[in-house]
Design a protein around this motif. Structure first.
Motif, PDB file in Angstrom:
ATOM      1  N   LEU A 179       0.851  -1.188   0.000  1.00 40.39           N
ATOM      2  CA  LEU A 179       0.000   0.000   0.000  1.00 40.39           C
ATOM      3  C   LEU A 179       0.889   1.241   0.000  1.00 40.39           C
ATOM      4  N   ASP A 180       1.210   1.718  -1.208  1.00 34.58           N
ATOM      5  CA  ASP A 180       2.067   2.887  -1.344  1.00 34.58           C
ATOM      6  C   ASP A 180       1.287   4.190  -1.374  1.00 34.58           C
ATOM      7  N   HIS A 246      -7.474   2.084  -2.891  1.00 38.74           N
ATOM      8  CA  HIS A 246      -6.564   0.967  -2.636  1.00 38.74           C
ATOM      9  C   HIS A 246      -6.647   0.388  -1.236  1.00 38.74           C
ATOM     10  N   THR A 247      -7.327   1.059  -0.303  1.00 44.63           N
ATOM     11  CA  THR A 247      -7.300   0.590   1.077  1.00 44.63           C
ATOM     12  C   THR A 247      -8.549   1.067   1.801  1.00 44.63           C
ATOM     13  N   ARG A 248      -8.582   0.860   3.096  1.00 40.26           N
ATOM     14  CA  ARG A 248      -9.632   1.429   3.940  1.00 40.26           C
ATOM     15  C   ARG A 248      -9.031   1.836   5.274  1.00 40.26           C
ATOM     16  N   LEU A 249      -9.511   2.953   5.777  1.00 36.83           N
ATOM     17  CA  LEU A 249      -9.028   3.527   7.033  1.00 36.83           C
ATOM     18  C   LEU A 249     -10.175   3.521   8.025  1.00 36.83           C
ATOM     19  N   GLY A 250      -9.883   3.194   9.281  1.00 36.03           N
ATOM     20  CA  GLY A 250     -10.945   3.073  10.270  1.00 36.03           C
ATOM     21  C   GLY A 250     -10.749   3.959  11.478  1.00 36.03           C
ATOM     22  N   ALA A 251     -11.867   4.225  12.150  1.00 42.54           N
ATOM     23  CA  ALA A 251     -11.868   4.931  13.427  1.00 42.54           C
ATOM     24  C   ALA A 251     -13.093   4.451  14.189  1.00 42.54           C
ATOM     25  N   LEU A 282      -2.685   2.850   6.043  1.00 41.81           N
ATOM     26  CA  LEU A 282      -3.292   2.097   7.135  1.00 41.81           C
ATOM     27  C   LEU A 282      -3.454   3.035   8.316  1.00 41.81           C
ATOM     28  N   ASP A 283      -4.592   2.959   9.011  1.00 36.71           N
ATOM     29  CA  ASP A 283      -4.735   3.767  10.210  1.00 36.71           C
ATOM     30  C   ASP A 283      -3.822   3.220  11.307  1.00 36.71           C
TER      31      ASP A 283
END
Length: 345
Positions: A179-180, A246-251, A282-283
């Motif tokens: 994941l760049d 390309h990704t997923r970020l969480g909170a 990434l978170d």
């Protein structure tokens, strides 16, 4: 026998959980001492006992010293085996923390593994269940991890009583996670639920979170109002997912007595906004939790994160004790680039 000092680095429960998971996967016995030495209440709490017992069940391990508040155990694994298992935490101990230990082992088992786990689904100081379901599992799915979680019942502090079924398929070879760049943001998903509380509590959490994320497009909001048949005791949580190319970020935030729903939702919203604006892939919480999967992949992985916690540093060190992998952590502008290179002694 691998000797691990539980006081190393952050000196908490993650070191214990990851140590027994790695012992099971590698077949290498481990002696852990000074367990959770850096915590106010050192030694094994119920959720740590449950995690060790769960991992032991998947490899027929012999374990000495496994009792409440013990600060030292000897874990001697046997061959990995799938099947059906029942893992009761017995308190509101976190189901997701048990999963941190047992899921990597289940993925490496030679046959399908089905696990019934009972405890706390959404408790403080651990990932809420929906974060695990909607952030971590999709990320790991891209690596070839085939697992799903069905929620039977929610449970909260102090009673627990939550129940989930986790199904994991064999995944003997994992693909790397590279994941760049996060890519274009598609939008925000919100998962909010409350149990045995007024429905407006979840709506207030979600609305406050979305206010903090106002510049971004909302993909959808999912509310759940749970009664006594689907949850033990009052509680709730909000989980936010930023879906990118390309990704997923969480909170996330877990409902707490004495804290207004608006405060919790706003805090989660601000956290996710920081992740999105930073350009991280990434978170900061996922960055800790994917490391064991990266170490088990067949090629090099890398990602960008806002910060790399003491949990992450300790876990990277521990993985290098058991597996032929080397981690590199370097500054990349305002972010931190973490690289995992399997196959390096």
């Amino acid at each position: 026998m691998q000797e691990i000092d539980g006081a190393h680095g952050e000196g908490g429960g993650q070191l214990l959980r990851t140590s027994v998971a790695l012992a099971a996967i590698t077949g290498r016995p481990v002696h852990l001492r000074n367990i959770r030495a850096r915590r106010a209440n050192p030694g094994l709490a119920p959720q740590h006992l449950a995690a060790v017992k769960a991992v032991a069940s998947l490899c027929g391990a012999e374990v000495d010293g496994l009792e409440l508040y013990s600060r030292e155990i000897w874990f001697r694994p046997g061959p990995l085996r799938g099947g059906q298992f029942d893992f009761p935490v017995g308190t509101a101990g976190s189901i997701t923390l048990v999963l941190q230990a047992v899921l990597p082992v289940a993925v490496m088992c030679p046959e399908r593994t089905s696990m019934h786990i009972a405890g706390g689904t959404d408790v403080r100081a651990s990932p809420p269940l929906d974060y695990f379901r909607h952030v971590l599992l999709p990320l790991m799915s891209g690596m070839g991890v085939r697992a799903k979680i069905d929620v039977l019942r929610r449970g909260y502090y102090p009673r627990g009583g939550g129940e989930v079924i986790v199904e994991a398929e064999p995944s003997s070879s994992l693909q790397p996670l590279v994941l760049d760049t996060p890519g274009t943001l598609a939008g925000i998903q919100v998962f909010a639920h409350v149990a045995n509380l007024p429905n407006h509590v979840s709506q207030r959490m979600a609305n406050s979170a979305l206010t903090e994320l106002a510049p971004f497009y909302t993909l959808g909001v999912e509310f759940e109002l749970l009664g006594r048949n689907r949850a033990i005791g009052p509680g709730g949580a909000v989980v936010l997912v930023g879906q990118t190319e390309h990704t997923r970020l969480g909170a996330s935030a877990v409902a707490q007595r004495g804290m207004r729903a608006e405060e919790l939702g706003a805090a989660a919203g601000r956290f996710l906004r920081q992740e999105i604006v930073s350009g991280a892939t990434l978170d900061v919480h996922a960055a800790d939790q994917v490391l064991i999967y990266l170490a088990l992949a067949d090629r090099a992985s890398r990602f960008l994160t806002r910060s790399f916690s003491s949990h992450g540093i300790t876990t990277a060190w521990l993985l290098e004790q058991f597996l032929p992998v080397r981690f590199q952590v370097r500054q990349a502008g305002q972010l931190i680039c973490v690289t995992a290179e399997p196959g390096l002694d």
